[in-house]
Design an enzyme around this catalytic site. Structure first.
Site, PDB file in Angstrom:
ATOM      1  N   SER A  80      18.410 -26.064 -21.405  1.00 52.72           N
ATOM      2  CA  SER A  80      17.328 -27.037 -22.143  1.00 52.72           C
ATOM      3  C   SER A  80      17.414 -28.333 -21.446  1.00 52.72           C
ATOM      4  CB  SER A  80      18.225 -27.113 -23.465  1.00 52.72           C
ATOM      5  OG  SER A  80      19.700 -27.602 -23.462  1.00 52.72           O
ATOM      6  N   ILE A 101      17.342 -31.703 -19.330  1.00 50.48           N
ATOM      7  CA  ILE A 101      17.340 -31.936 -17.788  1.00 50.48           C
ATOM      8  C   ILE A 101      17.364 -30.998 -17.304  1.00 50.48           C
ATOM      9  CG2 ILE A 101      18.412 -33.423 -15.948  1.00 50.48           C
ATOM     10  CD1 ILE A 101      18.999 -35.695 -17.978  1.00 50.48           C
ATOM     11  N   SER A 131      25.725 -40.293 -15.924  1.00 52.24           N
ATOM     12  CA  SER A 131      25.361 -41.005 -17.028  1.00 52.24           C
ATOM     13  C   SER A 131      25.409 -42.551 -16.689  1.00 52.24           C
ATOM     14  CB  SER A 131      25.718 -40.732 -18.303  1.00 52.24           C
ATOM     15  OG  SER A 131      25.487 -41.534 -19.390  1.00 52.24           O
ATOM     16  N   TYR A 169      32.946 -39.292 -24.543  1.00 54.55           N
ATOM     17  CA  TYR A 169      31.683 -38.948 -23.597  1.00 54.55           C
ATOM     18  C   TYR A 169      31.668 -39.806 -22.259  1.00 54.55           C
ATOM     19  CZ  TYR A 169      27.065 -38.465 -21.726  1.00 54.55           C
ATOM     20  OH  TYR A 169      26.133 -38.216 -20.762  1.00 54.55           O
ATOM     21  N   LYS A 226      32.911 -39.101 -18.265  1.00 56.10           N
ATOM     22  CA  LYS A 226      31.716 -39.524 -17.158  1.00 56.10           C
ATOM     23  C   LYS A 226      32.286 -40.725 -16.341  1.00 56.10           C
ATOM     24  CE  LYS A 226      28.332 -36.943 -18.490  1.00 56.10           C
ATOM     25  NZ  LYS A 226      27.801 -35.733 -17.718  1.00 56.10           N
TER      26      LYS A 226
END
Length: 339
Positions: A60, A62, A190, A203, A207
């Site tokens: 799904s 990207i 990100s 998150y 990252k």
């Protein structure tokens, strides 16, 4: 020509160059190095053909779009994610729309959090294609919850999947690339791996950890110049990442669709990713404004960035509590003016 006139002309040229760069930046949806590579750099159609590309999180978002665009370039594809049925769907569409045959696509279900399976999966890819030219670390999950409300298990889950899972798979592929003295390790990070924003503490931490690891790995591989380590840092992109985000408990996700018209179209994000791969860029930022602007401020003017982040962060939390996409208000306003 007198030296005074020469200095005036030089100053005028410098001012004109500054104005041109400012206009380019206002229209940009990526950092200026990436925009230059798109204009004057090498084309993916020239550089990425005949390569074996392993994409995680390919079912799904990207990862799925990346599979479709890569399939038109004549590569051999390895598609990995947890959902085998969705991977088969992506494979069928790659065969329909691309230049590939059945033998060119390997569907390899993989749970990134199950680190014990990564070595065996790597061996399967090598047995099938004999090499791995590009590893695209794309799989991962996001988060939407206030730090104070979030269970420690959520932070653990995000570190296990986004960080340790990605590192584990990379470490399985890396010896093969070192032996061949070539390869590309592309990690979809990100902008929240560079900046920070409310509702994404776990998150963002995962990252940030990824960015630190791969920057260090790149430095250690200086003796292997044929191996390129790239960090791809997108901003908000149209996908199901918010819908599938963890909230305050591991068993609970956002689970609802939100308006996404204000976010970057997935196909544009992936095209810029391919350009970065073709030009061996070490780190790229892919986003519309204002997130692109905020990232530059975080990089070069952190005091101003904190002030602006605090202002926008309050609205982000308010949107989230009202059941809206966290970024919709200020993105919608900017995008209307930008378009």
């Amino acid at each position: 020509m007198s030296w005074e006139l020469g200095l005036w002309l030089l100053a005028l040229c410098a001012l004109l160059a500054l104005v041109v760069q400012l206009l380019r930046f206002l229209r940009a949806d990526g950092d200026l190095t990436l925009m230059w590579a798109e204009w004057q750099g090498r084309r993916p159609e020239w550089e990425l053909t005949d390569m074996v590309v392993w994409v995680t999180g390919a079912s799904s978002g990207i990862g799925e779009e990346l599979a479709y665009q890569l399939s038109t370039l004549g590569v051999s594809l390895v598609l990995s994610a947890r959902r085998a049925q969705e991977l088969e769907r992506v494979k069928r569409r790659c065969l329909e729309n691309g230049n590939l045959k059945e033998k060119d696509i390997l569907v390899l279900p993989l749970d990134l959090a199950d680190r014990s399976s990564h070595e065996a999966a790597t061996k399967v890819v090598l047995q099938e294609f004999g090499k791995i030219d590009i590893l695209v670390n794309n799989a991962g999950r996001s988060q939407r919850s206030l730090c104070v409300d979030t269970s420690l298990d959520v932070f653990k889950e995000l570190i296990e999947l986004n960080y340790l899972g990605t590192v584990s798979l990379t470490m399985c592929v890396l010896p093969h690339m070192i032996e061949r003295k070539q390869g590309k390790i592309v990690t979809v990070n990100s902008l929240l791996g560079i900046i920070s924003a409310p509702l994404s503490s776990g998150y963002s931490a995962s990252k940030h950890a990824l960015r630190g690891f791969f920057n260090c790995l790149r430095a250690e591989l200086a003796t292997c110049p044929g191996i390129v380590v790239s960090n791809i840092c997108p901003g908000p992109v149209q996908s199901n990442i918010v819908k599938n985000s963890l909230t305050e408990e591991v068993q609970k996700t956002v689970g609802i669709d939100t308006v996404q018209s204000h976010k970057m179209v997935t196909s544009r994000c992936v095209r810029l990713m391919l350009i970065s791969m073709a030009n061996d860029l070490k780190e790229v930022w892919i986003s519309d404004h204002p997130f692109l602007l905020i990232t530059y401020l975080w990089q070069y003017m952190p005091t101003w960035a904190w002030w602006l982040t605090n202002k926008l962060g309050k609205k982000r939390i308010e949107n989230f509590k009202n059941g809206l996409d966290a970024d919709i208000s200020y993105f919608k306003t900017w995008k209307t003016k930008h378009d």
